[in-house]
Design an enzyme around this catalytic site. Structure first.
Site, mmCIF file in Angstrom:
data_model
loop_
_atom_site.group_PDB
_atom_site.id
_atom_site.type_symbol
_atom_site.label_atom_id
_atom_site.label_comp_id
_atom_site.label_asym_id
_atom_site.label_seq_id
_atom_site.Cartn_x
_atom_site.Cartn_y
_atom_site.Cartn_z
ATOM 1 C CE LYS A 55 -3.819 1.846 2.818
ATOM 2 N NZ LYS A 55 -4.654 1.571 4.006
ATOM 3 C CB SER A 59 -8.233 0.444 5.756
ATOM 4 O OG SER A 59 -8.988 1.618 5.852
ATOM 5 C CB SER A 76 -7.724 3.429 3.042
ATOM 6 O OG SER A 76 -6.964 2.843 4.080
#
Length: 576
Positions: free
Chosen positions: A133, A241, A217
């Site tokens: 990420k 997330s 996210s």
């Protein structure tokens, strides 16, 4: 950067990333519209790959390291295959923020040379591609976290000396284990949304159903791994997330308790808010993949490099305790709590069917399920959401001010207007309320020992993690009055963060428009529930992945993974 220039800066960055895709890996024709080709996974993406590339990229992380550590597959061949597939994935759903394929292939060659010279692998992850990420700092590339104002900086600051050279602690550990880092994945700017959108890559779509969101996210991770552009990757979770993208994309995911995995040296939003810490954890195509990377990282003793990591090595005995119950000659029983819904929202029909499938699977395996009736989740979520607003939006507003870019609608509904900052006394009050809630929930969990007939409290909870199979980008058109503009808050996932429990995602099924029909005559609980029910369209959702979460107590990662694997195997999903 001039205030009016954010669009140009975003476009330049977007183009720069896209130009790193080799010409031979570019899609030969434009992608059909979602209305013509909603699912780009499986056979659709396979048409652009060789048989060998399909074989490699559709092997899970456990299978890959068996081949790469023995020398049966070269690290270079594996890396090139995943770089190719990741490049295709990005062109289909906008899932990458940073591409460093050339560096990855060079690293893979070094690993091949090492194996040839020494006759042994570099480490347990030798030759395993791992995606990250875009919060991880990796040398040679930027970390924008979706902010235009972070382009060309280190977390928004210029001339720090850290730009493109500093690496996060976990990045260093992954490299030393033999992992190959090759890309960083998309996030919503601020990280505070269950969809992935920002002004650089715009919107990341769900590859199984391009009408829907990939989650957030860690949405780029979910989308990339769903398209098999990575075998395993790392996201973060402060309110769902990791779990939301894992479920929306039909994957396994692990949200560990805070202090289990190293977060040191990663970029973040609202850094210093310590009431509910964001945690880092893996997403992958098998429980084995998650276990492999977590176990390998813990073997590096991260508690000597990150002051917030607890000294808890991987504990095989936690896993073994579950297996002893399940496989023991005495026919031991597990007991799960089933949590159907909270007081705010009733999950849409596909999510309820997924929960029912898991309950029936547990019972078919000879184990027990009891109704989970905990302290009010609505009260817990009220506490949790306060922690996201301690600074009144100061941190995120400062990041947007660097470029003058606007917030995407998924963020502006919460952070659009600056609010008053909490005082130290108010923060202390929230912390006291949080601790009292944790104790109340702990006592409830302990009390279930009188209901389970196993002599133990409930082993884990089966629960929804979102009210829908996936979010819709157009949620704003549903609901009445004030609820039209209101976000559907992550109440079904964030309670786990408040309690700091360990939780894994179990992929269960796909939406079937012929079975998962609209609830006729249902009376909504409130305006948000009405909005959620109005947004369900069986035709639109048909074929979307549906997952649930398996929740254990704090620091029970090994146990939660063992339970999730047992259920996944029973559902025929050892590797997805």
């Amino acid at each position: 950067m001039a205030i009016m220039d954010w669009k140009t800066a975003a476009q330049v960055k977007r183009n720069a990333v896209n130009q790193l895709i080799p010409t031979k890996w570019k899609l030969p024709t434009p992608l059909p519209l979602a209305s013509e080709q909603r699912d780009v996974t499986g056979k659709y993406i396979q048409q652009y790959l060789t048989e060998r590339e399909v074989e490699i990229t559709e092997t899970d992380a456990v299978g890959i390291v068996k081949k790469t550590t023995s020398g049966e597959w070269t690290a270079t061949e594996v890396t090139v295959a995943f770089c190719h597939r990741a490049a295709l994935a990005h062109q289909m759903v906008n899932c990458l923020h940073e591409i460093f394929f050339d560096a990855a292939i060079a690293d893979a060659q070094k690993l091949d040379d090492y194996l040839k010279k020494n006759g042994k692998p570099m480490g347990p992850l030798h030759g395993l591609p791992v995606s990250l990420k875009d919060q991880f700092h990796v040398k040679g590339v930027e970390t924008t976290m979706g902010y235009v104002g972070w382009i060309g900086t280190f977390e928004g600051k210029k001339d720090t000396g850290k730009e493109k050279v500093f690496e996060s602690e976990m990045v260093l550990e992954l490299r030393s284990l033999g992992a190959i880092l090759f890309c960083k994945t998309s996030v919503p700017h601020t990280l505070m949304a269950g969809e992935t959108a920002n002004n650089i890559i715009e919107y990341t779509w769900n590859p199984k159903n391009r009408n829907l969101a990939c989650g957030g996210s860690s949405g780029g991770e979910g989308a990339l791994i769903s398209l098999k552009g990575s075998p395993v990757g790392f996201g973060t979770d402060i309110g769902g997330s990791i779990r939301i993208p894992a479920a929306f994309n039909g994957l396994y995911g692990l949200r560990p308790s805070s202090g289990r995995m190293p977060y040191e040296g990663m970029a973040n939003s609202m850094d210093g808010q310590n009431s509910i810490l964001s945690v880092v954890g893996p997403l992958g195509t098998s429980v084995g993949a998650l276990r492999l990377v977590v176990k390998s990282l813990l073997a590096k003793e991260p508690w000597f490099h990150d002051p917030l990591v607890c000294e808890i090595p991987w504990r095989d005995e936690q896993e073994q305790a579950v297996l002893d119950i399940v496989k023991g000659s005495g026919g031991g029983q597990l007991c799960f709590g089933i949590f159907w819904q909270d007081e705010n929202v009733r999950p849409q029909p596909p999510v309820r069917r997924a929960l029912d499938i898991v309950v029936k699977t547990v019972e078919k395996l000879g184990h027990k399920v009891i109704e989970w009736k905990p302290p009010s989740h609505a009260r817990g979520i009220e506490i949790a959401l306060k922690t996201w607003l301690y600074d009144g939006g100061t941190d995120v507003h400062a990041a947007f001010a660097l470029s003058g870019e606007p917030m995407v609608s998924q963020i502006s509904s919460t952070y659009g207007e600056r609010k008053e900052e909490y005082t130290a006394s108010q923060i202390a009050t929230v912390n006291v309320a949080k601790r009292a809630y944790q104790k109340e929930y702990m006592d409830y969990w302990n009390s279930t020992a009188t209901l389970t007939t196993t002599g133990r409290p409930v082993d884990a909870i089966i629960a929804p993690l979102a009210p829908f199979a996936a979010a819709r980008p157009d949620m704003g058109k549903f609901g009445r009055g004030e609820y039209k503009l209101k976000r559907v808050m992550p109440g079904l996932s964030a309670w786990v963060n408040l309690l700091d429990y360990s939780a894994a995602v179990l992929p269960v099924m796909m939406v079937d428009k012929g079975v998962d029909v609209v609830d006729v005559g249902y009376t909504p609980i409130n305006g948000v529930d009405e909005k959620v029910q109005m947004a369900y369209d069986p035709e639109l959702y048909d074929g979307a992945h549906v997952g649930v979460q398996i929740v254990g107590r704090r620091f029970q990662e090994e146990k939660v993974l063992a339970l999730t694997e047992i259920l996944g195997d029973a559902l025929g999903k050892h590797v997805v």
